[in-house]
Design an enzyme around this catalytic site. Structure first.
Site, PDB file in Angstrom:
ATOM      1  N   LEU A  40       0.973  -1.334  -0.030  1.00  0.00           N
ATOM      2  CA  LEU A  40       0.147  -0.086   0.159  1.00  0.00           C
ATOM      3  C   LEU A  40       0.897   0.923  -0.469  1.00  0.00           C
ATOM      4  O   LEU A  40       2.220   0.957   0.589  1.00  0.00           O
ATOM      5  CB  LEU A  40      -0.836   0.396   1.046  1.00  0.00           C
ATOM      6  CG  LEU A  40      -1.867  -1.048   1.379  1.00  0.00           C
ATOM      7  CD1 LEU A  40      -2.957  -1.007   2.622  1.00  0.00           C
ATOM      8  CD2 LEU A  40      -2.686  -0.560   0.362  1.00  0.00           C
ATOM      9  N   ASP A  41       0.439   2.563  -0.296  1.00  0.00           N
ATOM     10  CA  ASP A  41       0.878   3.682  -0.598  1.00  0.00           C
ATOM     11  C   ASP A  41       1.424   3.863   0.771  1.00  0.00           C
ATOM     12  O   ASP A  41       0.928   3.109   1.705  1.00  0.00           O
ATOM     13  CB  ASP A  41       0.313   4.588  -1.025  1.00  0.00           C
ATOM     14  CG  ASP A  41       0.157   4.512  -3.106  1.00  0.00           C
ATOM     15  OD1 ASP A  41       0.885   3.713  -3.649  1.00  0.00           O
ATOM     16  OD2 ASP A  41      -1.129   5.242  -2.967  1.00  0.00           O
ATOM     17  N   ARG A  42       2.345   4.372   1.339  1.00  0.00           N
ATOM     18  CA  ARG A  42       2.951   5.327   2.277  1.00  0.00           C
ATOM     19  C   ARG A  42       1.346   6.098   3.251  1.00  0.00           C
ATOM     20  O   ARG A  42       1.505   5.656   4.704  1.00  0.00           O
ATOM     21  CB  ARG A  42       3.655   6.138   2.728  1.00  0.00           C
ATOM     22  CG  ARG A  42       4.087   6.355   4.526  1.00  0.00           C
ATOM     23  CD  ARG A  42       5.837   6.994   4.037  1.00  0.00           C
ATOM     24  NE  ARG A  42       5.721   8.337   3.197  1.00  0.00           N
ATOM     25  CZ  ARG A  42       6.839   9.005   2.881  1.00  0.00           C
ATOM     26  NH1 ARG A  42       7.544   8.267   3.079  1.00  0.00           N
ATOM     27  NH2 ARG A  42       6.833   9.947   1.995  1.00  0.00           N
TER      28      ARG A  42
END
Length: 203
Positions: A40-42
Site C-alpha cells: 500500500l502507498d505510505r
C-alpha cells in the site's frame, strides 16, 4: 498473516536511512520470515497480506497475479460523481519521479477500477472502490483523472480538501479482502473498520 497498516508508514523500506522504518521491517523483528505479498502507498491505511514461508509467498503472489483476490477500498473525494457507479479504464504511466506521480498515458499499463457512490458529505462524497488491477497510485490517479481527488491527497489534489473542512490525512483505506486460503482452499474474508469520518452533509 493479515495486518492493518496505519497511514504514514511505508509498507517496506525505501532508499536511505530516512526511509528504513516500515511495516515489514517492524514485523520482521518478531518474525524474520515474513514477506510482503503486496503493498500500500505510505499515505494509505488498511489491510496488507504477508507470507510466512517461501511457498506461501509463491501461492499468495499467484492469487494476486491471477486477480483471484477481491479488494475493496473506501475513499472520500472532493465533489460528487455524476452517476451512482462507474468503471475507469485508463492506462497509467509514471509522469513524474519526485514525488512519483502517475496519470493517464497511451503507453501506460492497463488499469481498471470499478467504483460506487456510498454516501454524500459536505462538498464531498464517499466511494466504494474495487481495483481490478494493482498499479502504483491507481485509485488516487484514476479518481483525480475524474476530477474527484481524494481528500487530503498531497500529490493528486494538492492536499485536496474543501475550504473549511479539517482533513489531516489521505482519506483512502483498504477496507476488505476476500480470497481462498493458499493451502486449505477455504474462503477467507477480512475487514478493517474505516479509521476516518466523512465530513457531514451540511444542512
Amino acid at each position: 498473516m493479515v495486518v492493518v497498516k496505519p497511514a504514514g508508514l511505508l509498507s517496506q523500506p525505501g532508499l536511505g536511512p530516512a526511509q528504513a522504518d516500515s511495516l515489514s521491517s517492524r514485523l520482521q523483528v518478531a518474525e524474520p520470515s515474513l514477506q510482503l505479498v503486496h503493498r500500500l502507498d505510505r499515505d494509505t491505511s488498511g489491510l496488507l497480506v504477508l507470507a510466512r514461508s517461501p511457498e506461501a509467498l509463491r501461492r499468495l503472489s499467484a492469487l494476486f497475479a491471477q486477480r483471484a483476490v477481491q479488494k475493496l477500498y473506501v475513499a472520500d473525494v472532493c465533489g460528487a460523481p455524476a452517476t451512482l457507479s462507474g468503471r475507469i479504464d485508463q492506462p497509467l504511466a509514471r509522469l513524474e519521479r519526485l514525488p512519483p506521480r502517475y496519470g493517464n498515458h497511451p503507453g501506460g499499463r492497463p488499469s481498471l477500477t470499478c467504483w460506487r457512490w456510498a454516501a454524500p458529505g459536505d462538498r464531498c462524497s464517499r466511494l466504494w472502490l474495487r481495483p481490478l488491477t494493482g498499479r502504483s497510485h491507481q485509485l488516487r490517479a484514476h479518481l483525480a483523472g475524474l476530477g474527484l481527488p481524494i481528500l487530503g491527497d498531497p500529490i493528486y489534489g494538492s492536499g485536496a480538501q474543501p475550504s473549511g473542512l479539517a482533513v489531516t490525512r489521505l482519506h483512502l483505506h483498504a477496507l476488505a479482502l476476500a480470497f481462498r486460503h493458499p493451502f486449505s482452499g477455504r474462503r477467507l474474508r477480512v475487514h478493517s473498520p474505516v479509521p476516518f469520518a466523512l465530513p457531514a452533509q451540511a444542512g
